[in-house]
Write a protein that holds these residues in place. Sequence first.
Motif, mmCIF file in Angstrom:
data_model
loop_
_atom_site.group_PDB
_atom_site.id
_atom_site.type_symbol
_atom_site.label_atom_id
_atom_site.label_comp_id
_atom_site.label_asym_id
_atom_site.label_seq_id
_atom_site.Cartn_x
_atom_site.Cartn_y
_atom_site.Cartn_z
ATOM 1 N N SER A 5 -28.902 56.859 -33.161
ATOM 2 C CA SER A 5 -28.958 56.639 -31.716
ATOM 3 C C SER A 5 -27.548 56.587 -31.121
ATOM 4 C CB SER A 5 -29.713 55.346 -31.412
ATOM 5 O OG SER A 5 -29.789 55.153 -30.018
ATOM 6 N N LYS A 6 -26.633 55.881 -31.766
ATOM 7 C CA LYS A 6 -25.259 55.794 -31.273
ATOM 8 C C LYS A 6 -24.572 57.156 -31.359
ATOM 9 C CE LYS A 6 -20.757 53.552 -31.784
ATOM 10 N NZ LYS A 6 -20.128 54.727 -31.220
ATOM 11 N N GLN A 7 -24.757 57.861 -32.467
ATOM 12 C CA GLN A 7 -24.152 59.192 -32.610
ATOM 13 C C GLN A 7 -24.699 60.139 -31.538
ATOM 14 O OE1 GLN A 7 -25.213 59.498 -36.851
ATOM 15 N NE2 GLN A 7 -23.047 59.983 -37.220
ATOM 16 N N TYR A 8 -25.996 60.073 -31.305
ATOM 17 C CA TYR A 8 -26.639 60.895 -30.272
ATOM 18 C C TYR A 8 -25.999 60.603 -28.915
ATOM 19 C CZ TYR A 8 -30.606 63.321 -28.014
ATOM 20 O OH TYR A 8 -31.395 64.194 -27.310
ATOM 21 N N ASN A 9 -25.891 59.310 -28.585
ATOM 22 C CA ASN A 9 -25.311 58.923 -27.294
ATOM 23 C C ASN A 9 -23.869 59.396 -27.165
ATOM 24 O OD1 ASN A 9 -27.718 57.679 -26.598
ATOM 25 N ND2 ASN A 9 -27.009 55.634 -27.114
ATOM 26 N N ASP A 10 -23.103 59.309 -28.250
ATOM 27 C CA ASP A 10 -21.705 59.757 -28.213
ATOM 28 C C ASP A 10 -21.619 61.249 -27.899
ATOM 29 O OD1 ASP A 10 -20.894 57.167 -28.791
ATOM 30 O OD2 ASP A 10 -20.453 57.582 -30.912
ATOM 31 N N VAL A 11 -22.479 62.043 -28.540
ATOM 32 C CA VAL A 11 -22.495 63.482 -28.281
ATOM 33 C C VAL A 11 -22.873 63.741 -26.821
ATOM 34 C CG1 VAL A 11 -23.733 65.642 -28.772
ATOM 35 C CG2 VAL A 11 -22.898 64.222 -30.665
ATOM 36 N N VAL A 128 -25.502 73.167 -40.716
ATOM 37 C CA VAL A 128 -25.299 73.545 -39.316
ATOM 38 C C VAL A 128 -25.810 74.974 -39.094
ATOM 39 C CG1 VAL A 128 -23.574 73.942 -37.511
ATOM 40 C CG2 VAL A 128 -23.386 71.926 -38.989
ATOM 41 N N SER A 129 -25.613 75.841 -40.083
ATOM 42 C CA SER A 129 -26.085 77.225 -39.941
ATOM 43 C C SER A 129 -27.611 77.285 -39.812
ATOM 44 C CB SER A 129 -25.612 78.082 -41.113
ATOM 45 O OG SER A 129 -26.087 77.556 -42.338
ATOM 46 N N SER A 130 -28.321 76.398 -40.485
ATOM 47 C CA SER A 130 -29.793 76.366 -40.359
ATOM 48 C C SER A 130 -30.195 75.886 -38.970
ATOM 49 C CB SER A 130 -30.398 75.457 -41.422
ATOM 50 O OG SER A 130 -30.156 75.966 -42.703
ATOM 51 N N LEU A 131 -29.483 74.893 -38.450
ATOM 52 C CA LEU A 131 -29.764 74.419 -37.093
ATOM 53 C C LEU A 131 -29.519 75.536 -36.082
ATOM 54 C CD1 LEU A 131 -28.167 70.897 -37.511
ATOM 55 C CD2 LEU A 131 -30.613 71.362 -37.144
ATOM 56 N N THR A 132 -28.467 76.325 -36.309
ATOM 57 C CA THR A 132 -28.178 77.470 -35.438
ATOM 58 C C THR A 132 -29.331 78.468 -35.481
ATOM 59 O OG1 THR A 132 -25.812 77.210 -35.841
ATOM 60 C CG2 THR A 132 -26.543 79.344 -34.973
ATOM 61 N N SER A 169 -28.896 70.944 -31.325
ATOM 62 C CA SER A 169 -27.470 71.040 -31.000
ATOM 63 C C SER A 169 -26.771 69.697 -31.182
ATOM 64 C CB SER A 169 -27.275 71.543 -29.569
ATOM 65 O OG SER A 169 -27.754 72.865 -29.437
ATOM 66 N N VAL A 170 -27.433 68.623 -30.780
ATOM 67 C CA VAL A 170 -26.865 67.282 -31.008
ATOM 68 C C VAL A 170 -26.687 67.052 -32.505
ATOM 69 C CG1 VAL A 170 -27.293 64.793 -30.821
ATOM 70 C CG2 VAL A 170 -27.725 66.274 -28.846
ATOM 71 N N PHE A 171 -27.700 67.400 -33.292
ATOM 72 C CA PHE A 171 -27.600 67.214 -34.740
ATOM 73 C C PHE A 171 -26.432 68.025 -35.312
ATOM 74 C CE2 PHE A 171 -32.509 66.592 -34.962
ATOM 75 C CZ PHE A 171 -32.394 65.291 -34.495
ATOM 76 N N ALA A 172 -26.276 69.248 -34.845
ATOM 77 C CA ALA A 172 -25.176 70.095 -35.321
ATOM 78 C C ALA A 172 -23.831 69.453 -34.973
ATOM 79 C CB ALA A 172 -25.282 71.492 -34.710
ATOM 80 N N LEU A 173 -23.703 68.942 -33.765
ATOM 81 C CA LEU A 173 -22.453 68.302 -33.357
ATOM 82 C C LEU A 173 -22.191 67.029 -34.161
ATOM 83 C CD1 LEU A 173 -22.607 68.995 -29.531
ATOM 84 C CD2 LEU A 173 -20.844 69.806 -31.111
ATOM 85 N N ILE A 174 -23.235 66.279 -34.473
ATOM 86 C CA ILE A 174 -23.053 65.101 -35.334
ATOM 87 C C ILE A 174 -22.523 65.546 -36.703
ATOM 88 C CG2 ILE A 174 -24.259 63.266 -36.596
ATOM 89 C CD1 ILE A 174 -26.098 62.983 -34.086
ATOM 90 N N HIS A 175 -23.140 66.578 -37.272
ATOM 91 C CA HIS A 175 -22.649 67.105 -38.564
ATOM 92 C C HIS A 175 -21.195 67.545 -38.469
ATOM 93 C CE1 HIS A 175 -26.119 66.959 -41.146
ATOM 94 N NE2 HIS A 175 -26.865 67.780 -40.407
ATOM 95 N N ASN A 177 -18.914 66.601 -36.371
ATOM 96 C CA ASN A 177 -18.045 65.444 -36.166
ATOM 97 C C ASN A 177 -17.831 64.641 -37.449
ATOM 98 O OD1 ASN A 177 -17.666 65.983 -33.425
ATOM 99 N ND2 ASN A 177 -19.350 64.688 -32.776
ATOM 100 N N GLU A 178 -18.868 64.657 -38.304
ATOM 101 C CA GLU A 178 -18.742 63.939 -39.579
ATOM 102 C C GLU A 178 -17.860 64.697 -40.562
ATOM 103 O OE1 GLU A 178 -22.848 63.314 -40.665
ATOM 104 O OE2 GLU A 178 -22.900 61.362 -39.660
#
Length: 179
Positions: A5-11, A128-132, A169-175, A177-178
Motif C-alpha cells: 500500500s505504501k509503495q503503491y501510494n509512493d508511485v 517487469v517484461s511480463s507486466l509489459t 504499471s504501478v507494480f512495474a515501477l515498484i520492481h 524502484n527496488e
Amino acid sequence: MQDTSKQYNDVIDTCKSLFKKKMTDYGSAWRILRLPSLTDQIFIKAQRIRGLQENDVRKVDEGQESEFIGIINYCIMALIQIEKGIVEQPDLNTDEAVKLYEKHVSITKKLMEDKNHDYGEAWRDMRVSSLTDLILQKLLRVKQIEDNAGKTLVSEGIDANYQDMINYSVFALIHLNEG
C-alpha cells in the motif's frame, strides 16, 4: 514483507505530481481526446517500453520509468473521459482534475488490494517484461472492444482494462524502484 500500500501510494504520488505540473503547463487539453486516441497513446508508451527491454541501443534518453508513469496518467485520463465524456474545449481546472484523478486512483487501488489478497501478491514474482506484455495484451483487448463499439459479450469492460494497466504499471515501477 514489503508494504504494498505504501509503495503503491509512493508511485501514485510521483505520477500525480507530474499530472499536476502538466495541468499547469497545458490545462485540460486532453479532455478533447476520444478513448481510442488515449488507447493509442498508451499503446505507443507500452511499445516503447518493450523496445527498451529488447534493444541494446537507446536513442532517446528516457527510460522505462517515465513511460510507465505516462501509462498510469493516460489510463487515469481515460477513466475520467469514460466518466465525464469527451468535450470540445478544455473544461477542468487543476483542482477539479486532481479530484477526479484521486477518485479513480482510489477505486483502482481498491481493485488492486482485492486482487492482491486473492492472488497472494503473485506480481512480486513476475518480471517487469511480463507486466509489459500484460499491458500490451490489455491494450489489444481494449482496441478490440473499441472496434466493437464498446460492447462485450462476456468480458469486462474498457474501464476494468484501464484499471488493470494502471496496477500493472504501478507494480512495474515498484520492481524498478527496488532495483
